[in-house]
Design an enzyme around this catalytic site. Structure first.
Site, mmCIF file in Angstrom:
data_model
loop_
_atom_site.group_PDB
_atom_site.id
_atom_site.type_symbol
_atom_site.label_atom_id
_atom_site.label_comp_id
_atom_site.label_asym_id
_atom_site.label_seq_id
_atom_site.Cartn_x
_atom_site.Cartn_y
_atom_site.Cartn_z
ATOM 1 N N PRO A 256 0.832 -1.208 0.000
ATOM 2 C CA PRO A 256 0.000 0.000 0.000
ATOM 3 C C PRO A 256 0.866 1.258 0.000
ATOM 4 C CG PRO A 256 -0.680 -1.546 1.730
ATOM 5 C CD PRO A 256 0.634 -2.028 1.214
ATOM 6 N N PRO A 257 0.290 2.397 -0.330
ATOM 7 C CA PRO A 257 1.058 3.648 -0.296
ATOM 8 C C PRO A 257 1.569 3.948 1.107
ATOM 9 C CG PRO A 257 -1.005 3.939 -1.496
ATOM 10 C CD PRO A 257 -1.076 2.601 -0.856
ATOM 11 N N THR B 273 4.213 2.600 2.676
ATOM 12 C CA THR B 273 4.824 1.512 3.441
ATOM 13 C C THR B 273 6.339 1.454 3.282
ATOM 14 O OG1 THR B 273 4.242 0.032 1.610
ATOM 15 C CG2 THR B 273 2.767 0.076 3.506
ATOM 16 N N GLY B 274 6.936 2.353 2.520
ATOM 17 C CA GLY B 274 8.390 2.430 2.465
ATOM 18 C C GLY B 274 9.025 1.788 1.258
ATOM 19 N N LYS B 275 8.327 1.683 0.141
ATOM 20 C CA LYS B 275 8.905 1.033 -1.037
ATOM 21 C C LYS B 275 10.058 1.856 -1.602
ATOM 22 C CE LYS B 275 4.883 0.943 -3.089
ATOM 23 N NZ LYS B 275 4.017 1.399 -1.978
ATOM 24 N N GLU C 107 -22.569 10.918 19.658
ATOM 25 C CA GLU C 107 -21.287 10.286 19.959
ATOM 26 C C GLU C 107 -21.376 9.440 21.225
ATOM 27 O OE1 GLU C 107 -19.054 10.307 17.794
ATOM 28 O OE2 GLU C 107 -19.921 11.873 16.519
ATOM 29 N N HIS D 184 -22.611 6.007 20.212
ATOM 30 C CA HIS D 184 -21.526 5.181 19.675
ATOM 31 C C HIS D 184 -20.680 4.600 20.812
ATOM 32 C CE1 HIS D 184 -22.219 5.943 15.496
ATOM 33 N NE2 HIS D 184 -21.978 7.247 15.566
ATOM 34 N N ASP E 232 -22.473 7.154 8.878
ATOM 35 C CA ASP E 232 -22.628 5.888 9.599
ATOM 36 C C ASP E 232 -23.513 4.921 8.816
ATOM 37 O OD1 ASP E 232 -21.112 6.908 11.674
ATOM 38 O OD2 ASP E 232 -22.854 7.720 12.717
#
Length: 652
Positions: free
Chosen positions: A204-205, A207-209, A426, A429, A501
Site C-alpha cells: 500500500p502507499p 509503506t516504504g517502497k 457520539e 456510539h 454511519d
C-alpha cells in the site's frame, strides 16, 4: 548550466546597454546643435551685425553660429567641399569682420559620433544572434525528448541505509541478498547462480517502497537511477521506448547500479487486444522495458527495482522469472514494527521524559510508515507553535487526531441544540461499543469538529487484527447504528449527522453477504464478478452473475443485518439510558473524553467475548477463569452466549 545562464543574461544586458547609449548619443548630440540656419540667413545676420562669432570643429562640416547679447546658438551645415572663408567672400563679407574660431575635435566626440552610426547596427546583429541561439536551444530540446529523465544519486549524496528503514524486517532480509550481489558478484558467480534481473516491491502507499530501494543503493554504495513510470510516455510517438533505451544504456555504463522505477503500473499495465486499431504508446514503452530486461548480459550488474500498489494490473510477461524474479510484499506494520518506525523518526528529536513510544504505537493501528512519520512531524510543529523546546505526550496524541480526523475547528459556532445532539450521537456510539463484547474498546470521544466531521468516536483493538469474524462485524454494525438510534430515542428525530454511519454500515453489510459468505440464508457464496476490460485495465466494472431473485435475497439479507444491528443498539441504549445521559452531559461539559473517563462511569467490568475452540487459540486475557471453566466439557463448538443486556430479536 548556471554558467550558460549567466552568459545568456550578460549578453542580453550588453545589448540593452548598447541600445541605451545609442539613444543617449542621438538625443544629446542632436540637442547640443540647436536650431539650423541656412547660408543666406547667416550672411544676412553677419551683415546686420547680429553674429558674435562662428565656431568650427576640425573635421566637421557643422558651424555653430553664436549671436550677440543672447545665448542662442544656431547650426550651419556646410555643403560638401566648401570652405567657410570662400563662402563668406561669395556673399561679399570680409572674413576679418567675423570672429571665426576653430576647435580641435574631441577624441570622445569622434567615438560618440562613430557609435551613433555603429550602435544601431550592432544592436540588430545582437538581436539576430540571440534569436538564433534561442532557436538552437529549442532544437536541442526537441532532440532531447528521447533522453531519459532519470535522476541519478551517487555515493557523494547523503545515503539511506537499512538502519533508516524499520518495520519491514522480512523485506530487508530479501533485499540484503541484492546488496550482497552488488558488493560481491563473484561469490554468486562461483556457484553458478543467475543474476537477479529485478525485484518488485508491492504494498500500500506509504509503506516504504521508495525508501527501501534507496536503502539498498546506500548499503551497496552504487549509483541509483530513480524515475517514475509516468515520466516515460509523452505526447510524441516513440518517446517512451526511446527513454527506456537511454535509461538502460546509462545504467550499463554505470554498472554496477540500481534502476528504480516508481509506480511501474503507469506503463506496465496488462496489454489489451488492440481494439479500435489505435496505437498505444504505453504498450510500446512496456514492450521496450520487457526487451531491455531480457537483454542484459550475464556480466552486467544492473538490478531493476520497481514499486507498485496495484500488482493485479501488471502484465504477466513483466512478472515472469527472468524479469522480476522476486516480489517483496510490504504491508502496514504491526505493533512491533510501528514501535521501531517511531524510534527511527524520533531519533534526534527532543522528547519529554513521559513520552511512551510503545503506548503511542499501540494507539496507531493501521498506520503506515509515512503516517507515523507525518505524526511525529505534526507533533514537532505543534510543539514549535507552542514555543516549547521538547515534544510531549500532549503534542503526540493530538497529532494522532490530526492525522486521523484533521485539525480542530473550534472557531465554528453551533447552536446549543446541535451541540447537544452531537453529544448524544457520539455518546450512543461510545456506549454501544463499551457494552458489546466483540466491539473494540472505546479510546476517545469528542464533539469538537475536525475536518468534515462534527464529532468522532475512536475505538482501538486490544491487539493487531488481521482477520475479522462475523460477530465482530455484527458488533461494528451495531456501533455504526448507535448514533442514529440515540438521536431517535432522545430527540424523537434523526439528523444528517448519521449519513456517513448509514453508508458505512450498508457497505459493510453488503460485503458480509456478497464477499465474505456470512449470510446463513445464502450460504458461503461470492456474488458479483469483476469485469476485466481488455483495453481499459482491470476491475473497471462489476458484472452481475446472479439472478434477480438472488439480488432480491441479497437486499433482504442486507436489510436484515442492518435491522438486527439497529435493534441491538436500541436495546442497549434503552437498558442504559442513565449512562447515555451521563456520557452526553460530560461531553457537553468537557467536549472530549478518553476511555478511562468513560469506564469510570460503570461499576461492572467491560464484557469480554466468550471464545470457542482449543485453549491455545485464545488470547491469555480471554481464557475463562477456573471458577467458570469446566475441564470435563467437550472441546467441540458450542453456541455462543447471548450478548449481555440484549433481548433476542426475531429475524425480520
Amino acid at each position: 548550466m548556471s554558467d550558460n545562464k549567466w552568459l545568456r543574461n550578460g549578453f542580453v544586458w550588453m545589448i540593452l546597454i548598447i541600445a541605451a547609449i545609442a539613444v543617449w548619443v542621438t538625443f544629446v548630440q542632436g540637442g547640443r546643435g540647436g536650431a539650423t540656419i541656412t547660408t543666406q540667413e547667416m550672411a544676412a545676420d553677419i551683415k546686420a551685425g547680429k553674429v558674435e562669432r562662428l565656431v568650427m570643429t576640425s573635421g566637421s562640416d557643422e558651424i555653430q553660429v553664436q549671436y550677440i547679447g543672447t545665448n542662442e546658438v544656431r547650426t550651419l551645415r556646410l555643403p560638401p567641399n566648401v570652405d567657410i572663408f570662400e563662402l563668406l567672400k561669395t556673399f561679399g563679407i570680409d572674413p576679418q569682420q567675423v570672429d571665426i574660431q576653430t576647435h580641435r575635435a574631441s577624441q570622445w566626440g569622434n567615438v560618440l559620433g562613430t557609435l551613433t552610426f555603429l550602435l544601431p547596427t550592432l544592436f540588430l546583429i545582437g538581436v539576430i544572434i540571440f534569436m538564433m541561439r534561442q532557436a538552437q536551444g529549442t532544437n536541442n530540446q526537441a532532440l532531447s525528448f528521447g533522453k531519459s529523465r532519470a535522476r541519478v544519486f551517487t555515493s557523494n549524496r547523503p545515503t539511506v541505509t537499512f538502519d533508516d528503514v524499520a518495520g519491514v524486517d522480512e523485506a530487508k532480509e530479501e533485499l540484503q541478498e541484492i546488496v550482497e550481489f552488488l558488493k560481491y558478484p563473484e561469490k554468486f558467480a562461483a556457484l553458478g547462480a543467475r543474476i537477479p534481473r529485478g525485484v518488485l516491491l508491492v504494498g500500500p502507499p506509504g509503506t516504504g517502497k521508495t525508501l527501501l530501494s534507496r536503502a539498498v543503493a546506500g548499503e551497496a554504495g552504487v549509483p541509483f537511477f530513480s524515475i517514475s513510470g509516468s515520466e516515460f510516455v509523452e505526447m510524441f510517438v516513440g518517446v517512451g521506448a526511446s527513454r527506456v533505451r537511454d535509461l538502460f544504456d546509462q545504467a550499463k555504463r554505470n554498472a554496477p547500479c540500481i534502476v528504480f522505477i516508481d509506480e511501474i503500473d503507469a506503463v506496465g499495465r496488462q496489454r489489451g487486444a488492440g481494439l479500435g486499431g489505435s496505437h498505444d504508446e504505453r504498450e510500446q514503452t512496456l514492450n521496450q522495458i520487457l526487451v531491455e530486461m531480457d537483454g542484459f548480459d550475464s556480466s552486467t550488474n544492473v538490478i531493476v527495482i520497481a514499486a507498485t500498489n496495484r500488482p493485479d494490473v501488471l502484465d504477466p510477461a513483466l512478472l515472469r522469472p527472468g524479469r522480476f524474479d522476486r516480489q517483496v510484499v510490504l504491508d502496514r506494520p504491526d505493533l512491533h514494527g510501528r514501535l521501531a518506525i517511531l524510534k527511527v523518526h524520533t531519533r534526534g528529536k527532543p522528547l519529554e521524559s513521559d513520552v511512551d513510544l510503545e503506548d503511542l504505537a499501540r494507539q496507531t493501528p493501521g498506520f503506515s510508515g509515512a503516517d507515523l512519520e507525518n505524526l511525529v512531524n505534526e507533533a514537532a510543529i505543534l510543539a514549535a507553535r507552542r514555543n516549547k523546546k521538547t515534544i510531549g505526550r500532549r503534542e503526540l496524541y493530538e497529532a494522532i487526531d490530526r492525522v486521523v480526523a484533521g485539525p480542530e475547528r473550534k472557531s465554528r459556532r453551533i447552536s446549543e441544540r446541535e451541540k447537544l445532539m452531537t453529544a448524544y450521537h457520539e455518546a450512543g456510539h461510545a456506549l454501544v461499543a463499551r457494552m458489546l463484547p466483540h466491539a473494540d474498546p472505546v479510546h476517545k470521544v469528542s464533539i469538537v469538529a475536525r475536518g468534515m466531521m462534527g464529532g468522532y468516536t475512536r475505538v482501538l483493538p486490544e491487539e493487531d487484527r488481521f482477520f475479522w469474524t462475523k460477530k465482530q462485524f455484527e458488533a461494528q454494525l451495531a456501533v455504526f447504528m448507535a448514533g442514529l438510534v440515540a438521536e431517535e430515542l432522545v430527540f424523537q428525530e434523526v439528523s444528517t449527522g448519521a449519513a456517513n454511519d448509514i453508508e458505512r454500515a450498508t457497505t459493510l453489510a453488503r460485503r458480509m453477504v456478497t464477499e465474505f459468505g456470512m449470510s446463513e440464508r445464502l450460504g458461503p457464496l461470492a456474488f458479483g464478478r469483476k469485469e476485466e476490460l481488455v483495453f481499459l485495465g482491470r476491475e473497471i466494472a462489476e458484472q452481475r452473475n446472479y439472478s434477480d431473485q438472488v439480488a432480491y435475497e441479497i437486499d433482504q439479507e442486507v436489510r436484515r443485518l442492518i435491522d438486527q444491528a439497529y435493534q441491538t443498539a436500541k436495546q442497549i441504549l434503552l437498558d442504559h439510558m442513565d449512562k447515555l445521559e451521563k456520557i452526553a452531559t460530560l461531553l457537553v461539559e468537557k467536549e472530549t473524553l478518553d476511555g478511562h473517563e468513560i469506564e469510570a462511569l460503570f461499576d461492572e467490568p467491560r464484557p469480554r467475548p466468550e471464545l470457542v475452540g482449543p485453549p491455545l487459540t485464545r488470547p491469555a486475557a480471554l481464557i475463562a477463569t477456573p471458577e467458570t471453566a469446566r475441564p470435563d466439557s467437550p472441546s467441540e463448538a458450542r453456541p455462543a452466549a447471548p450478548v449481555p443486556h440484549i433481548k433476542p430479536q426475531p429475524a425480520s
